[in-house]
Design an enzyme around this catalytic site. Structure first.
Site, PDB file in Angstrom:
ATOM      1  N   HIS A 177      -9.346   0.923   5.449  1.00 46.74           N
ATOM      2  CA  HIS A 177      -8.061   1.108   6.120  1.00 46.74           C
ATOM      3  C   HIS A 177      -8.258   2.038   7.307  1.00 46.74           C
ATOM      4  CE1 HIS A 177      -3.888   2.311   6.824  1.00 46.74           C
ATOM      5  NE2 HIS A 177      -3.549   1.221   6.159  1.00 46.74           N
TER       6      HIS A 177
ATOM      7  N   GLY B 224       3.134   1.912  10.879  1.00 47.09           N
ATOM      8  CA  GLY B 224       4.131   2.952  10.706  1.00 47.09           C
ATOM      9  C   GLY B 224       4.883   3.347  11.955  1.00 47.09           C
TER      10      GLY B 224
ATOM     11  N   GLY C  13       3.078  -1.332   4.229  1.00 46.83           N
ATOM     12  CA  GLY C  13       3.030   0.091   3.953  1.00 46.83           C
ATOM     13  C   GLY C  13       4.353   0.613   3.440  1.00 46.83           C
ATOM     14  N   GLY C  14       5.079   1.327   4.288  1.00 47.12           N
ATOM     15  CA  GLY C  14       6.299   2.007   3.868  1.00 47.12           C
ATOM     16  C   GLY C  14       7.339   1.109   3.232  1.00 47.12           C
TER      17      GLY C  14
ATOM     18  N   GLU D  23      -4.827  -5.074  10.741  1.00 44.93           N
ATOM     19  CA  GLU D  23      -3.774  -4.098  10.958  1.00 44.93           C
ATOM     20  C   GLU D  23      -4.013  -3.369  12.282  1.00 44.93           C
ATOM     21  OE1 GLU D  23      -1.777  -2.522   7.036  1.00 44.93           O
ATOM     22  OE2 GLU D  23      -3.741  -1.609   7.301  1.00 44.93           O
TER      23      GLU D  23
ATOM     24  N   SER E 235       3.882  -2.417  10.284  1.00 43.83           N
ATOM     25  CA  SER E 235       5.338  -2.439  10.458  1.00 43.83           C
ATOM     26  C   SER E 235       5.958  -3.767  10.025  1.00 43.83           C
ATOM     27  CB  SER E 235       5.716  -2.110  11.911  1.00 43.83           C
ATOM     28  OG  SER E 235       5.339  -0.789  12.239  1.00 43.83           O
TER      29      SER E 235
ATOM     30  N   GLU F 135      -6.700   4.463   8.357  1.00 50.01           N
ATOM     31  CA  GLU F 135      -6.535   5.887   8.054  1.00 50.01           C
ATOM     32  C   GLU F 135      -7.797   6.462   7.419  1.00 50.01           C
ATOM     33  OE1 GLU F 135      -1.789   5.111   7.567  1.00 50.01           O
ATOM     34  OE2 GLU F 135      -3.001   5.441   5.765  1.00 50.01           O
TER      35      GLU F 135
ATOM     36  N   ASN G 116       0.864  -1.181   0.000  1.00 53.57           N
ATOM     37  CA  ASN G 116       0.000   0.000   0.000  1.00 53.57           C
ATOM     38  C   ASN G 116       0.903   1.234   0.000  1.00 53.57           C
ATOM     39  OD1 ASN G 116      -1.898   2.000   0.401  1.00 53.57           O
ATOM     40  ND2 ASN G 116      -2.367   1.431   2.514  1.00 53.57           N
ATOM     41  N   TRP G 117       0.976   1.906  -1.140  1.00 49.86           N
ATOM     42  CA  TRP G 117       1.854   3.067  -1.252  1.00 49.86           C
ATOM     43  C   TRP G 117       1.273   4.314  -0.606  1.00 49.86           C
ATOM     44  CZ3 TRP G 117       4.839   3.580  -6.540  1.00 49.86           C
ATOM     45  CH2 TRP G 117       5.717   2.502  -6.666  1.00 49.86           C
ATOM     46  N   LYS G 118       0.004   4.261  -0.215  1.00 49.91           N
ATOM     47  CA  LYS G 118      -0.658   5.414   0.405  1.00 49.91           C
ATOM     48  C   LYS G 118      -0.471   6.659  -0.484  1.00 49.91           C
ATOM     49  CE  LYS G 118      -0.177   3.202   4.863  1.00 49.91           C
ATOM     50  NZ  LYS G 118       0.021   3.336   6.327  1.00 49.91           N
TER      51      LYS G 118
END
Length: 245
Positions: free
Chosen positions: A93, A169, A228-229, A163, A207, A95, A10-12
């Site tokens: 998600h 993150g 994610g990141g 999640e 993470s 967020e 997920n590049w957000k």
């Protein structure tokens, strides 16, 4: 039938056309992986990423509207994502739930729209740190699952991603027993809710990185990860993909 294995990135709200250079190495790794590999970039990059990766890599969206079309400025319909090559879309998600006040009922409506358009919905669930500390994790997750999965969901059109909000993150990761407890509960509830609940792919997210991926993937009822990141750069994402093989 066993659930399909999936490693999803997920590049957000990250990445641009230059970032598509990362896709070549990721797509190459995907061809040798013992799992499906998916990247969900910002919506503006879905078509370009699919054109670059072709059939070597699955591409998805990060959200969709509940309606197929209409006066919804700034929103994206599931069928539009499908039209430019997406096969999956993330819904619910944390967020989106937090920043846009999305309820589980909203998430179910978006998942239903995704199904109608022919997309696989990745339905996200997760507890906050306060809910974890209060000992209500399983209750929260069970309620989110029951309300977020629409009628008509099957193992063929639905993936569920756990999640924990407090691990996204932050570098914090639940221990293996905590992850196993939630995934076992998800499997139990999915089997009660869906005829083919035993075959639904269950992802862990929060993470995930090269250093802990293999340990997480070894947990029963963990069928992959929503990353994610660490999915933004091939150097970080490819080792996670390889940890699944």
């Amino acid at each position: 039938m066993a659930p399909r294995k999936l490693v999803a990135g997920n590049w957000k709200m990250n990445g641009d056309l230059a970032a598509l250079d990362q896709v070549d190495e990721i797509a190459k790794a995907a061809q040798d992986a013992g799992c499906d590999v998916l990247i969900c970039p910002p919506a503006l990059l879905v078509h370009a990423m699919k054109a670059r990766a072709g059939d070597m890599l699955l591409v998805g969206g990060q959200d969709c509207h509940t309606k197929a079309s209409g006066a919804h400025t700034g929103d994206i319909a599931a069928r539009q994502l499908c039209d430019v090559g997406a096969t999956h879309v993330i819904v619910g998600h944390s967020e989106r739930r937090a920043d846009h006040s999305e309820t589980s009922e909203d998430v179910a409506a978006k998942a239903a729209a995704a199904h109608e358009a022919g997309l696989t919905a990745i339905i996200c669930l997760g507890e906050t740190e306060d809910q974890r500390d209060a000992g209500s994790t399983l209750e929260v997750i069970a309620a989110q699952l029951a309300a977020s999965v629409p009628s008509g969901a099957t193992a063929g059109n639905t993936v569920v991603a756990y999640e924990p909000v407090w691990a996204i993150g932050t570098g914090r990761v639940p221990d293996t027993a905590q992850i196993a407890e939630v995934h076992d509960k998800l499997r139990q509830d999915l089997c009660a809710q869906l005829p083919d609940g035993a075959e639904v792919t269950l992802l862990y997210g929060g993470s995930v990185k090269a250093g802990n991926a293999a340990e997480i993937f070894a947990i029963p009822n963990v069928d992959g990860a929503l990353v994610g990141g660490a999915s933004l750069a091939a150097a970080d994402f490819v080792p996670i993909i390889r940890a699944m093989t």
